[in-house]
Design a protein around this motif. Structure first.
Motif, PDB file in Angstrom:
ATOM      1  N   LYS A   6      30.994   5.170 -14.137  1.00 53.86           N
ATOM      2  CA  LYS A   6      32.311   4.675 -13.701  1.00 53.86           C
ATOM      3  C   LYS A   6      32.267   3.232 -13.235  1.00 53.86           C
ATOM      4  O   LYS A   6      33.228   2.480 -13.414  1.00 53.86           O
ATOM      5  CB  LYS A   6      32.922   5.554 -12.616  1.00 53.86           C
ATOM      6  N   MET A  34      38.112  12.452  -5.147  1.00 51.89           N
ATOM      7  CA  MET A  34      37.305  12.150  -6.333  1.00 51.89           C
ATOM      8  C   MET A  34      35.846  11.910  -6.000  1.00 51.89           C
ATOM      9  O   MET A  34      35.089  11.529  -6.884  1.00 51.89           O
ATOM     10  CB  MET A  34      37.844  10.884  -7.003  1.00 51.89           C
ATOM     11  N   ASN A  35      35.471  12.047  -4.746  1.00 54.99           N
ATOM     12  CA  ASN A  35      34.068  11.821  -4.389  1.00 54.99           C
ATOM     13  C   ASN A  35      33.523  13.033  -3.644  1.00 54.99           C
ATOM     14  O   ASN A  35      33.947  13.337  -2.520  1.00 54.99           O
ATOM     15  CB  ASN A  35      33.930  10.550  -3.541  1.00 54.99           C
ATOM     16  N   THR A  39      30.575  13.586  -2.348  1.00 58.14           N
ATOM     17  CA  THR A  39      29.776  13.301  -1.150  1.00 58.14           C
ATOM     18  C   THR A  39      30.683  13.160   0.070  1.00 58.14           C
ATOM     19  O   THR A  39      30.429  13.764   1.122  1.00 58.14           O
ATOM     20  CB  THR A  39      28.958  12.010  -1.366  1.00 58.14           C
ATOM     21  N   TYR A  83      24.178  15.026  -4.338  1.00 58.17           N
ATOM     22  CA  TYR A  83      25.557  14.629  -4.632  1.00 58.17           C
ATOM     23  C   TYR A  83      25.732  13.114  -4.525  1.00 58.17           C
ATOM     24  O   TYR A  83      26.528  12.520  -5.234  1.00 58.17           O
ATOM     25  CB  TYR A  83      26.551  15.273  -3.652  1.00 58.17           C
ATOM     26  N   ASP A 110      29.374   5.812  -2.010  1.00 57.06           N
ATOM     27  CA  ASP A 110      30.199   6.985  -1.713  1.00 57.06           C
ATOM     28  C   ASP A 110      31.004   6.759  -0.430  1.00 57.06           C
ATOM     29  O   ASP A 110      32.223   6.780  -0.445  1.00 57.06           O
ATOM     30  CB  ASP A 110      29.306   8.229  -1.537  1.00 57.06           C
ATOM     31  N   ASP A 132      32.951   4.215  -5.069  1.00 57.57           N
ATOM     32  CA  ASP A 132      32.955   5.234  -6.122  1.00 57.57           C
ATOM     33  C   ASP A 132      34.383   5.759  -6.354  1.00 57.57           C
ATOM     34  O   ASP A 132      34.850   5.838  -7.497  1.00 57.57           O
ATOM     35  CB  ASP A 132      32.000   6.373  -5.722  1.00 57.57           C
ATOM     36  N   LYS A 171      36.963   5.122  -9.675  1.00 60.22           N
ATOM     37  CA  LYS A 171      37.613   6.248 -10.354  1.00 60.22           C
ATOM     38  C   LYS A 171      39.138   6.131 -10.296  1.00 60.22           C
ATOM     39  O   LYS A 171      39.834   6.505 -11.242  1.00 60.22           O
ATOM     40  CB  LYS A 171      37.142   7.561  -9.718  1.00 60.22           C
ATOM     41  N   GLY A 209      32.893  17.599  -9.274  1.00 62.18           N
ATOM     42  CA  GLY A 209      32.985  16.188  -9.648  1.00 62.18           C
ATOM     43  C   GLY A 209      31.630  15.555  -9.880  1.00 62.18           C
ATOM     44  O   GLY A 209      31.542  14.377 -10.229  1.00 62.18           O
ATOM     45  N   ALA A 210      30.564  16.298  -9.676  1.00 64.10           N
ATOM     46  CA  ALA A 210      29.215  15.744  -9.821  1.00 64.10           C
ATOM     47  C   ALA A 210      28.274  16.888 -10.193  1.00 64.10           C
ATOM     48  O   ALA A 210      28.698  18.020 -10.370  1.00 64.10           O
ATOM     49  CB  ALA A 210      28.783  15.087  -8.505  1.00 64.10           C
TER      50      ALA A 210
HETATM   51  N1  HSE Z   1      28.277  10.370  -5.905  1.00 64.10           N
HETATM   52  C1  HSE Z   1      29.372  10.888  -6.677  1.00 64.10           C
HETATM   53  C2  HSE Z   1      30.082  11.932  -5.844  1.00 64.10           C
HETATM   54  C3  HSE Z   1      28.863  11.461  -7.970  1.00 64.10           C
HETATM   55  O1  HSE Z   1      29.613  12.250  -4.746  1.00 64.10           O
HETATM   56  O2  HSE Z   1      31.127  12.421  -6.256  1.00 64.10           O
HETATM   57  C4  HSE Z   1      29.867  11.548  -9.056  1.00 64.10           C
HETATM   58  O3  HSE Z   1      30.480  10.331  -9.338  1.00 64.10           O
END
Ligand code: HSE
Length: 372
Positions: A88, A141-142, A144, A171, A179, A184, A188, A283-284
């Motif tokens: 991304k 969307m994250n 973590t 993650y 994060d 991140d 996105k 999401g991961a």
């Molecule tokens: N570090 C990202 C998260 C991984 O925690 O969502 C996926 O992009």
């Protein structure tokens, strides 16, 4: 399809495993720093072994980071190879060069796993746009950040303990500031807005702030008042243009976003006919993310390219006004905008998003969260 796989880390290994079960997709060469032997593919330390291999029609990039990933992706496109990536940061950072280059070269480019890992969010946006116009996209969307905030809320964990657990579970990004400080989610959100609204958002106009300064006293106050803090990216198309921002947000208990557990994502859209709709999932993680990378390979095999045409450059105007919880700093501007006291912090009157983020830049130890 003959695939040159760039990277054999968490996602790369997943892509290798899943393609092994699909007879039309062969990973024939793998770029990897480690010395490795694979039953069905040649492993190389030299990208040019992949670039110069004319039998390879598609490059899958799962190295992450900007360089050398971008140099490899660009060289592959210029050499007439299709590209699939989960990166991304690369897609957002180089969007204005990448998408025109893909359009001129005629190769196919997909990046579904870049937003929402295993969810298939970008492919759904692509489908919705065949019928509807979109007015809003965004959400959690994250994984973590959600893991940290969920554990602070439901288990009373301290921020540092929850972050360490998220890292141990794999993650977090290599540098977890991507994060917890928001880049991140920011990447996105901008990619989603570009595709949803057929634009190229001016990245410098999209403010971002993260959860690094949240503490147990904040979470206790939110719980007492019936709110859950979530890290949320928003992009909305209104009468006066697009507003886009990324920030901790207080969601009332009972709303779907408030209930998103652990490292899960919940990404939402509003379509002209379909109305509000959300996609929930992983999401991961190795196999969820690799699943969508391989789905992209199948799409490329079927001649499917990018989700949108390169769109008009546009700045996010952020003329939305929101109330914010603020703790950890004060000055005359904040005092002039306080509406009530909230525990160790305050709640502001509605203030412009851009103005609140500009204030936070001057007070980097403060914590802010918008009230949804
Ligand atoms: N570090 C990202 C998260 C991984 O925690 O969502 C996926 O992009």
């Amino acid at each position: 399809m003959n695939i040159g796989l760039l990277g054999f880390g968490t996602v790369g290994k997943g892509v290798y495993d899943i393609t092994a079960t699909h007879p039309d997709l062969q990973v024939t060469r793998v770029l990897c720093r480690r010395d490795l032997t694979l039953p069905d593919a040649q492993v190389t330390h030299d990208f040019y072994d992949i670039l110069n291999d004319e039998s390879i029609d598609t490059v899958v990039e799962v190295l992450g980071g900007l360089h050398p990933a971008w140099d490899y992706v660009k060289a592959a496109i210029l050499a007439g190879k299709n590209v699939v990536t989960a990166n991304k940061a690369l897609v957002n950072h180089f969007y204005d060069e990448l998408i025109p280059l893909v359009e001129q070269s005629g190769v196919k480019f997909r990046c579904t796993a870049a937003v929402g890992g295993g969810i298939g969010w970008l492919t759904e946006l692509e489908r919705v746009k065949r019928i509807d116009t979109l007015s809003k996209v965004g959400g959690i969307m994250n994984g973590t950040c959600n893991y940290i905030l969920d554990n602070m809320t439901t288990k009373g964990l301290d921020y540092g303990v929850a972050l360490k657990q998220a890292q141990e579970l794999g993650y977090a990004e290599a540098d977890p500031s991507a994060d917890v400080d928001g880049p991140d989610t920011w990447n996105k959100t901008i990619i989603s807005a570009n595709i949803a609204f057929d634009v190229s958002l001016d990245k410098t106009s999209v403010p971002v702030c993260g959860i690094r300064n949240i503490s147990a006293v904040d979470v206790a106050e939110f719980t007492k008042r019936g709110y859950v803090c979530k890290m949320i990216g928003t992009a909305e198309k209104g009468e006066h243009g697009i507003s886009a921002y990324v920030q901790p947000t207080l969601v009332p208990n009972g709303e779907p976003a408030a209930a998103v557990p652990m490292n899960y994502n919940l990404i939402s859209m509003v379509g002209s006919n379909s109305g509000p709709r959300s996609l929930f999932g992983q999401g991961a993680g190795r196999y969820p993310t690799a699943y969508n990378v391989v789905q992209d390979c199948v799409d490329v095999l079927n001649g499917v390219g990018f989700y949108a045409s390169y769109g008009q450059p546009v700045a996010a105007n952020n003329d939305v006004a929101l109330s914010y919880y603020v703790r950890g700093a004060s000055d005359a501007w904040l005092e002039g905008n306080v509406s009530e006291s909230w525990g160790e912090g305050v709640l502001t009157k509605p203030v412009a998003v851009a103005e609140m983020h500009a204030w936070l830049k001057q007070h980097p130890d403060a914590f802010i969260a918008a009230v949804n």
